[in-house]
Design a protein around this motif. Structure first.
Motif, PDB file in Angstrom:
ATOM      1  N   SER A  41     -11.970  10.894  24.303  1.00 18.12           N
ATOM      2  CA  SER A  41     -13.613  11.213  24.637  1.00 18.12           C
ATOM      3  C   SER A  41     -14.113   9.912  25.365  1.00 18.12           C
ATOM      4  CB  SER A  41     -14.095  11.437  23.196  1.00 18.12           C
ATOM      5  OG  SER A  41     -15.521  11.663  23.510  1.00 18.12           O
ATOM      6  N   THR A  42     -14.911  10.310  26.248  1.00 20.82           N
ATOM      7  CA  THR A  42     -15.622   9.193  27.002  1.00 20.82           C
ATOM      8  C   THR A  42     -16.712   8.664  26.111  1.00 20.82           C
ATOM      9  OG1 THR A  42     -16.954  10.716  28.084  1.00 20.82           O
ATOM     10  CG2 THR A  42     -14.976   9.896  29.243  1.00 20.82           C
ATOM     11  N   ALA A  43     -17.359   9.449  25.286  1.00 21.85           N
ATOM     12  CA  ALA A  43     -18.376   8.868  24.300  1.00 21.85           C
ATOM     13  C   ALA A  43     -18.261   9.403  22.883  1.00 21.85           C
ATOM     14  CB  ALA A  43     -19.837   9.496  24.889  1.00 21.85           C
ATOM     15  N   PRO A  44     -17.432   8.908  22.314  1.00 20.63           N
ATOM     16  CA  PRO A  44     -16.913   9.424  20.755  1.00 20.63           C
ATOM     17  C   PRO A  44     -17.843   9.357  19.731  1.00 20.63           C
ATOM     18  CG  PRO A  44     -15.708   7.264  21.358  1.00 20.63           C
ATOM     19  CD  PRO A  44     -16.416   7.564  22.647  1.00 20.63           C
ATOM     20  N   LEU A  45     -18.832   8.171  20.081  1.00 19.24           N
ATOM     21  CA  LEU A  45     -20.070   8.291  19.001  1.00 19.24           C
ATOM     22  C   LEU A  45     -20.895   9.302  19.061  1.00 19.24           C
ATOM     23  CD1 LEU A  45     -20.525   4.583  18.797  1.00 19.24           C
ATOM     24  CD2 LEU A  45     -19.545   5.834  17.043  1.00 19.24           C
ATOM     25  N   THR A  46     -21.215   9.961  20.550  1.00 18.15           N
ATOM     26  CA  THR A  46     -22.137  10.715  20.720  1.00 18.15           C
ATOM     27  C   THR A  46     -21.355  12.132  20.263  1.00 18.15           C
ATOM     28  OG1 THR A  46     -23.200   9.536  22.666  1.00 18.15           O
ATOM     29  CG2 THR A  46     -23.191  12.098  22.827  1.00 18.15           C
ATOM     30  N   GLU A  47     -20.081  12.303  20.839  1.00 16.32           N
ATOM     31  CA  GLU A  47     -19.278  13.530  20.296  1.00 16.32           C
ATOM     32  C   GLU A  47     -19.420  13.735  18.906  1.00 16.32           C
ATOM     33  OE1 GLU A  47     -15.275  15.884  21.402  1.00 16.32           O
ATOM     34  OE2 GLU A  47     -15.660  14.114  22.495  1.00 16.32           O
ATOM     35  N   ALA A  48     -19.092  12.602  18.037  1.00 14.38           N
ATOM     36  CA  ALA A  48     -19.071  12.934  16.605  1.00 14.38           C
ATOM     37  C   ALA A  48     -20.433  13.118  16.008  1.00 14.38           C
ATOM     38  CB  ALA A  48     -18.526  11.645  16.052  1.00 14.38           C
ATOM     39  N   ALA A  49     -21.578  12.733  16.529  1.00 17.86           N
ATOM     40  CA  ALA A  49     -22.950  12.945  16.168  1.00 17.86           C
ATOM     41  C   ALA A  49     -23.174  14.451  16.406  1.00 17.86           C
ATOM     42  CB  ALA A  49     -24.036  12.016  16.986  1.00 17.86           C
ATOM     43  N   GLU A  52     -21.188  16.712  14.263  1.00 21.31           N
ATOM     44  CA  GLU A  52     -21.766  16.597  12.818  1.00 21.31           C
ATOM     45  C   GLU A  52     -22.677  17.943  12.729  1.00 21.31           C
ATOM     46  OE1 GLU A  52     -24.039  13.545  10.084  1.00 21.31           O
ATOM     47  OE2 GLU A  52     -22.424  12.670  11.295  1.00 21.31           O
ATOM     48  N   GLU A  53     -23.485  18.010  13.781  1.00 25.34           N
ATOM     49  CA  GLU A  53     -24.825  18.951  13.674  1.00 25.34           C
ATOM     50  C   GLU A  53     -24.189  20.275  14.278  1.00 25.34           C
ATOM     51  OE1 GLU A  53     -29.259  19.435  15.719  1.00 25.34           O
ATOM     52  OE2 GLU A  53     -28.604  17.554  14.656  1.00 25.34           O
ATOM     53  N   GLN A  54     -23.454  20.306  15.095  1.00 25.59           N
ATOM     54  CA  GLN A  54     -23.083  21.666  15.830  1.00 25.59           C
ATOM     55  C   GLN A  54     -21.458  21.569  16.156  1.00 25.59           C
ATOM     56  OE1 GLN A  54     -24.970  24.096  16.699  1.00 25.59           O
ATOM     57  NE2 GLN A  54     -26.770  23.037  15.762  1.00 25.59           N
ATOM     58  N   SER A  55     -20.840  22.226  15.097  1.00 25.59           N
ATOM     59  CA  SER A  55     -19.289  22.385  15.058  1.00 25.59           C
ATOM     60  C   SER A  55     -18.932  22.782  16.624  1.00 25.59           C
ATOM     61  CB  SER A  55     -18.745  23.105  14.011  1.00 25.59           C
ATOM     62  OG  SER A  55     -19.231  24.595  14.266  1.00 25.59           O
ATOM     63  N   TYR A  56     -17.577  22.297  16.627  1.00 25.55           N
ATOM     64  CA  TYR A  56     -17.040  23.186  18.045  1.00 25.55           C
ATOM     65  C   TYR A  56     -16.838  24.675  17.903  1.00 25.55           C
ATOM     66  CZ  TYR A  56     -15.290  18.361  19.283  1.00 25.55           C
ATOM     67  OH  TYR A  56     -15.489  17.149  19.663  1.00 25.55           O
ATOM     68  N   GLY A  57     -16.777  25.266  16.601  1.00 31.31           N
ATOM     69  CA  GLY A  57     -16.710  26.770  16.416  1.00 31.31           C
ATOM     70  C   GLY A  57     -18.181  27.137  16.987  1.00 31.31           C
TER      71      GLY A  57
END
Length: 138
Positions: A41-49, A52-57
Motif C-alpha cells: 500500500s502506498t498509504a497504509p495508515l490511510t487504508e487501515a483507517a 476500519e470504517e468501511q470493510s473491503y466487503g
C-alpha cells in the motif's frame, strides 16, 4: 540434586521455567487477517483507517450495486467478457450470501429450540421481545 532440594524445588515450582510459550497450530489463522504495510500500500495508515470504517466487503458490495444499477440502465451484450465475468462473480457472491444466511438461520433455529427446551420462560420472553421489535420496524 539431592532429594530434599528436589522436593523443595518441586513444592515451590522453581524447577519450572518462568515463561513458557509454544505455538499451537502454527501457520493457522482464525478469523480475517489482513496485513497492510508499505509493501502492498502506498498509504497504509490511510487504508487501515478506511477499512476500519468501511470493510473491503462493504466497499466491493457498494461498487457491485452501483455497477448493477448502471447495467440495468443500458442494454449489454453477453459477448463482452468483462461484463460476463462481473455478472458471474456477482451471482456467485449472492449464492454464498444465501448459503451463509441459511446456515446462520439454522444455527439460530437450533439455539431457539434448545432454549425452549432448557428455559421455557427465557424463551417466551425472547419471543415477545422479537415480536415487539418486528412490529417496531414494520
Amino acid at each position: 540434586m539431592n532429594p530434599v532440594a528436589w522436593l523443595q524445588a518441586w513444592r515451590t515450582g522453581t524447577w519450572a521455567p518462568k515463561s513458557l510459550t509454544q505455538p499451537i497450530l502454527s501457520g493457522w489463522n482464525f478469523g480475517s487477517i489482513l496485513t497492510v504495510n508499505e509493501n502492498n500500500s502506498t498509504a497504509p495508515l490511510t487504508e487501515a483507517a478506511i477499512v476500519e470504517e468501511q470493510s473491503y466487503g462493504r466497499q466491493l458490495g457498494t461498487i457491485t450495486d452501483a455497477l448493477w444499477a448502471l447495467l440495468d440502465e443500458r442494454p449489454h451484450s453477453s459477448t463482452d467478457k468483462r461484463l460476463s465475468a462481473f455478472i458471474d462473480m456477482a451471482e456467485r457472491i449472492e449464492a454464498i450470501k444465501l448459503r451463509t444466511a441459511r446456515a446462520s438461520a439454522g444455527r439460530i433455529r437450533a439455539e431457539l429450540i434448545a432454549l425452549e427446551r432448557t428455559s421455557p420462560m427465557q424463551y417466551a420472553r425472547l419471543v415477545r421481545e422479537l415480536a415487539s421489535a418486528d412490529r417496531a420496524t414494520s
